[in-house]
Design a protein around this motif. Sequence first.
Motif, short mmCIF file in Angstrom:
data_model
loop_
_atom_site.label_atom_id
_atom_site.label_comp_id
_atom_site.label_asym_id
_atom_site.label_seq_id
_atom_site.Cartn_x
_atom_site.Cartn_y
_atom_site.Cartn_z
N PHE A 263 0.84 -1.19 0.00
CA PHE A 263 0.00 0.00 0.00
C PHE A 263 0.88 1.25 0.00
N ALA A 264 0.32 2.31 -0.52
CA ALA A 264 0.99 3.60 -0.52
C ALA A 264 0.04 4.64 0.07
N ALA A 265 0.51 5.40 1.04
CA ALA A 265 -0.32 6.44 1.67
C ALA A 265 -0.41 7.64 0.74
N GLN A 266 -1.61 8.17 0.60
CA GLN A 266 -1.85 9.32 -0.27
C GLN A 266 -1.97 10.60 0.55
N ALA A 267 -1.90 11.74 -0.15
CA ALA A 267 -1.93 13.04 0.53
C ALA A 267 -3.28 13.32 1.19
N ASP A 268 -4.35 12.68 0.70
CA ASP A 268 -5.67 12.91 1.29
C ASP A 268 -5.98 11.96 2.45
N GLY A 269 -5.01 11.12 2.83
CA GLY A 269 -5.20 10.21 3.95
C GLY A 269 -5.67 8.83 3.58
#
Length: 421
Positions: free
Chosen positions: A318-324
């Motif tokens: 998984f990769a964390a995105q800027a919107d959470g």
Amino acid sequence: MDTIASLFSFITTPVSWVIVQFHTVYGALFGPNTGWAWGLSIVSLVILIRICLIPLFVKQIKSTRNMQALQPKMKAIQERYKSDKQRQSEEMMKLYKETGTNPLSSCLPIFAQSPFFFALYHVLSSIASGKTIGVINESLLDSARQAHIFGAPLASKFTDSTSEVAALGASLTDVRIVTAVMIIMMSASQFYTQRQLMQKNVDLTVKTPYMQQQKMLMYIFPVIFAVMGINFPVGVLIYWLTTNVWTMGQQMFVINQNPTPGSKAQDHYLQRLLKGVTVHSEVKSRRKRNVIQAIVAKGPDRNENERRFISGLAKAGFAAQADGTVTKSDVAVAEAEGGAAQRRQQPKRQTKAKRQSAAAHPGAVKDTDADAADSASKPSLQKDTPQDAKPGKPASGSARQQPKSGQRKGQQRPKHPSSKK
């Protein structure tokens, strides 16, 4: 103590009114003259006050965290202006103003509870002396004097004499046992609450005098409560024990759901969050998305717990995105595994002879290493000797003969002509 309590007499009427309203409800269930009716009325008063103080509790948490973050800067100011106290105070106030921190905010809940605490003490003291106060009339006064908690009257104290306790219809032994147990519980709950805060919800990477002060308070406050508790009526002990238990539960909730960055509690929270993301492949809660969003926004300024969380997400794909939110990412797995492999590979250490040879003949070392690699790749165990090579003469194209044992290395001096045949 009566003089101090009388200063808060302006609030005794509202406090007594609230107690009477709760007593009306509980009196219908347990009987108007029972200790359950009056004791639960005091507990309900505490809960009502603490609910109203929740906004102040939130400010207290923010102020405590800001004070922890400002400790290094405050220490630097103290070292810089240690000979100028006035300038030191000015710089401190400037720092508080710039960061929006109020040192007194951490004490706001205690200050806000003080009027209610002393008003309740004043009400119970009046009941013990047989005087009406606030909205408590004669009938309610007689009912309160008959109420006992495990054999101890609400208005009795540990330091009361035998005659004072007998006037309330109880024995001195029952009063002292009940009050002693409640004082121990009150002190223990205070100690556990402070210990829980210091062990789980403090940034361990910041070592400041503030942490030492908090450790001292962890041991000082329970002693203060134990000493003062012997002068508190049973009703006040119920009040203070209830507020301690409320504080402990409230703090436990904050530690589990909104821990201090860099603390053990944050590490446990992020591990739970990582497990939830791995199982459900998404972030369901908006609050959790806000946490991930804040971690992503920090970038290289993340602490060790947050870096471990991002790395765990990458290893899980998984990769964390800027919107959470989080998304599936095979690239994140490859980068995580590649980065780990690069960290594990360490260059081989050369021997001292090789390092000296490399410094003297840079090109020769490379050729030697290449020749060694080629010779190692050959499967044959025997040396290849050219057929046209004659004894005593070097083979054509072969390397220079190796010196014999005991012979000096390098080019040999030619023999004298007379020695030739």
